[in-house]
Enzyme design. Structure first.
Site, PDB file in Angstrom:
ATOM      1  CD  GLU A 146       0.364   1.156   3.140  1.00 14.03           C
ATOM      2  OE1 GLU A 146       1.275   0.947   4.093  1.00 14.03           O
ATOM      3  OE2 GLU A 146      -0.142   2.118   2.542  1.00 14.03           O
ATOM      4  CG  PHE A 147       2.561   2.855  -2.609  1.00 15.71           C
ATOM      5  CD1 PHE A 147       1.662   1.951  -3.302  1.00 15.71           C
ATOM      6  CD2 PHE A 147       3.921   2.769  -2.322  1.00 15.71           C
ATOM      7  CE1 PHE A 147       2.809   1.007  -3.919  1.00 15.71           C
ATOM      8  CE2 PHE A 147       4.818   1.919  -2.846  1.00 15.71           C
ATOM      9  CZ  PHE A 147       4.132   0.829  -3.638  1.00 15.71           C
ATOM     10  CB  ALA A 247      12.830  22.595   5.310  1.00  9.00           C
ATOM     11  CB  CYS A 255       5.040   4.411   7.014  1.00  4.82           C
ATOM     12  SG  CYS A 255       3.651   3.506   7.044  1.00  4.82           S
TER      13      CYS A 255
END
Ligand code: UDX
Ligand code: UDX
Length: 430
Positions: A146-147, A247, A255
Site C-alpha cells: 500500500e502507498f 523543510a 511508516c
C-alpha cells in the site's frame, strides 16, 4: 464481484476493506481487538481518517466485521493481510501478526493471500515455504504493497499513483490486478521480492528527500538563504519535482521511521552497510533537537521557562502519534527543566507525556509562555502571529518548525520569529 477477507482493521486494513466494498465487492474485515470490532459493528470508526466514515456507511451492506478468522475467510476469493508490522528494538519489523494469520488459515484453504502490510523483501519466500509446509500449496501468494498516506488514505486508494502487484507466477498477478481495474491506474506487474522492495525503497527515498532538504535548510541558516525559495527552485526541475521538499523539524509516523530502519537493517543483515539511510535517520533525529538549540539561543537556559508545543500528531489531518517528533521535543524540553504546555486539535498524548500540561485552545497553551513552537502545521495555527497571542505571551518568541507563518508579518507584529532554513531574525528576545 469478489468475496474479500481483510486481516487488520487499522488505517490500511479499514481503508482497503471499505474502498473495496465501495467498489462493489463483499468484504469482511477481521481484527483481534474485541473493542475495535464492537465499535465498527456499531457503526463507529475508531480512527481519525477524513472521508472514511462516509465510505463505510455508503458500503455498509457489503462490509462486515468479525473477530473470527474462519468467519472472515468463509467463501473468500482473496484474503488481504494488513496487520501491524511495528519495529522491534533491532529495527527489524515484528512480523508475528503476519505469521499468526498464516497459522490461522484453515486446512484446504484455496484463497489468494495478498500481503498489504509492509514486510521486508524475502518475506514472501518465507510465507510460500510455510504455506507449502502446511500443505497449503493451493494458496496463491501475492505481494500488493500500500502507498496510503494518513489524512488522504481514501483518496490515495481510489486514485493511486500506481498499483504494485508481485507474484511468483505471472498468471497470479491478474486476478488481483483486476480488482483495481475500475481505478484506471498504472499497474506494476512484477515478482514478489521486487514488489516488497518497491514499497520499502519508496518510503526510504521520500525520507531521504526530507532529510536532504532539512540539511539544506541548516546550510541556508548559515549563509542567509531561504529554503522555501531553494526548494521551489529545485522542484521546477522535472528530474527532481516539488514533492517532499518541505523543510521542517523531521519526519515521523507509522511508516517512514520504521521502513527506513527496516531497509537499513535488512541490508545490514546481509552484510551491506546502507550508509545513506544511516545518515537519513541521524539527520532526522538531529533535526528534532535543533528546535531546542534555537529556543536556547533566544531564551538562554530553558530551566524554569514555559514553552508551548503546538501540534502533537506526526502530521496534520490525523490523530496518529506514532514516532511523532512532538514526543521527542516535549520530552527534551521537560529534561531541560522547562514547563511544557501542549495543544493539538485531535491527537491525545496524555498517556505518552505525563509531565506536560494539555490545553484546550491555542490561546490557553501560549498564555504566559516564554516561547511557542509550531510542531505540526495544523491550519488552526496559520494565524498564530496575532496581537492577541503576542499580548498573552510572556515573551513573544515563535519557533516555526514547519515554516507555516510569514516571517515578515510575524516580526512586524513584534514577534521574535525563527523558522527552519529561513533568513534569521536580526535580534533575539534576550
Ligand atoms: C499496518 C502496518 O503496520 C504497516 O506496516 C503497513 O504498511 C500497513 O498496515 P496500519 O494499518 O497503520 O499499518 O497499522 P495499525 O493501524 O496498527 O493496524 C493494524 C491492525 O491490525 C490493528 O487494528 C491490530 O489490532 C490488528 N492486528 C494486529 C490483528 O488483527 N491481528 C494481529 O495479530 C495483530
Ligand atoms: C507515508 C507515505 O507518504 C505513504 O505513501 C505510505 O504508504 C505511508 O507512509 P504518512 O506516514 O501517512 O505516509 O505521511 P506523509 O504525508 O508521507 O508524511 C510523513 C512525515 O514526513 C510526516 O511527519 C511529515 O510531516 C513529514 N514530511 C513530509 C516532511 O517533513 N516534509 C515533506 O516535504 C513531506
Amino acid at each position: 464481484m469478489a468475496r474479500i477477507a481483510v486481516f487488520g482493521a487499522g488505517y490500511v486494513g479499514l481503508v482497503t476493506g471499505a474502498c473495496f466494498a465501495d467498489l462493489g465487492h463483499d468484504v469482511r474485515v477481521r481484527d483481534v481487538l474485541p473493542e475495535r470490532i464492537e465499535e465498527l459493528t456499531a457503526g463507529r470508526v475508531p480512527i481519525h481518517e477524513p472521508g472514511l466514515a462516509d465510505v463505510i456507511e455508503r458500503a455498509s451492506d457489503r462490509l462486515s466485521f468479525t473477530l473470527d478468522a474462519a468467519d472472515a475467510l468463509e467463501g473468500a476469493d482473496f484474503a488481504f493481510i494488513a496487520v501491524g508490522t511495528p519495529p522491534t528494538y533491532s529495527g527489524d519489523p515484528d512480523l508475528s501478526a503476519v505469521w499468526t494469520v498464516i497459522e490461522e488459515l484453515p486446512a484446504a484453504t484455496r484463497v489468494t493471500l495478498v500481503m498489504k502490510s509492509t514486510v521486508p523483501p524475502g518475506t514472501g519466500d518465507k510465507v510460500r515455504r510455510a504455506l507449502d509446509a502446511r500443505g497449503l500449496g493451493d494458496v496463491v501468494y501475492v505481494s500488493n504493497p500500500e502507498f496510503l498516506a494518513e489524512g488522504t488514505a481514501v483518496r490515495d486508494f481510489m486514485r493511486p499513483d500506481r498499483v504494485v502487484v508481485g507474484a511468483f507466477e505471472p498468471e497470479h498477478v491478474e486476478p488481483v490486478a483486476a480488482l483495481y481495474e475500475p481505478l484506471g491506474s498504472t499497474i506494476v506487474r512484477t515478482d514478489v521480492a521486487s514488489a516488497e522492495m518497491i514499497k520499502l525503497a519508496s518510503n526510504a527515498f521520500l525520507s531521504t528527500r526530507i532529510s536532504f532538504i532539512n540539511e539544506i535548510a541548516s546550510v541556508c541558516e548559515l549563509v542567509g538563504a531561504d529554503v522555501i525559495d531553494v526548494a521551489h527552485g529545485i522542484g521546477l526541475d522535472p528530474r527532481l519535482g516539488p514533492h517532499f521538499l518541505k523543510a521542517g523539524l523531521g519526519f515521523g509516523g507509522s511508516c517512514f521511521p520504521k521502513d527506513v530502519s527496516a531497509l537499513k537493517q535488512l541490508a545490514g543483515n546481509s552484510g551491506y552497510h546502507f550508509q545513506l539511510l544511516s545518515a537519513v535517520i541521524e539527520v532526522n533525529e538531529l533535526q528534532k533537537r535543533r528546535v531546542i538549540q534555537k529556543l536556547g539561543k533566544h531564551l538562554g537556559d530553558l530551566h524554569g521557562k514555559r514553552i508551548a508545543v503546538l501540534g502533537l500528531a506526526f502530521k496534520p489531518g490525523t490523530d496518529d502519534l506514532r514516532e511523532a517528533p512532538s514526543l521527542v521535543i516535549a520530552a527534551r524540553l521537560v529534561a531541560e527543566g522547562a514547563e511544557v504546555r501542549a495543544w493539538d486539535p485531535v491527537a491525545d498524548a496524555r498517556h505518552l507525556l505525563p509531565d506536560v500540561t494539555f490545553s484546550a485552545s491555542v490561546l490557553d497553551a501560549v498564555r504566559d509562555t516564554d516561547a511557542a513552537v509550531i510542531v505540526t502545521e495544523w491550519p488552526e495555527l496559520a494565524d498564530l502571529a496575532s496581537a492577541e497571542v503576542r499580548d498573552a505571551m510572556r515573551t513573544p518568541v515563535i519557533i516555526d518548525g514547519r515554516n507555516l507563518l510569514d516571517p515578515e508579518a510575524a516580526r512586524a507584529l513584534g514577534f521574535v520569529y525563527e523558522g527552519v532554513g529561513r533568513p534569521g531574525p536580526s535580534e533575539t528576545a534576550r
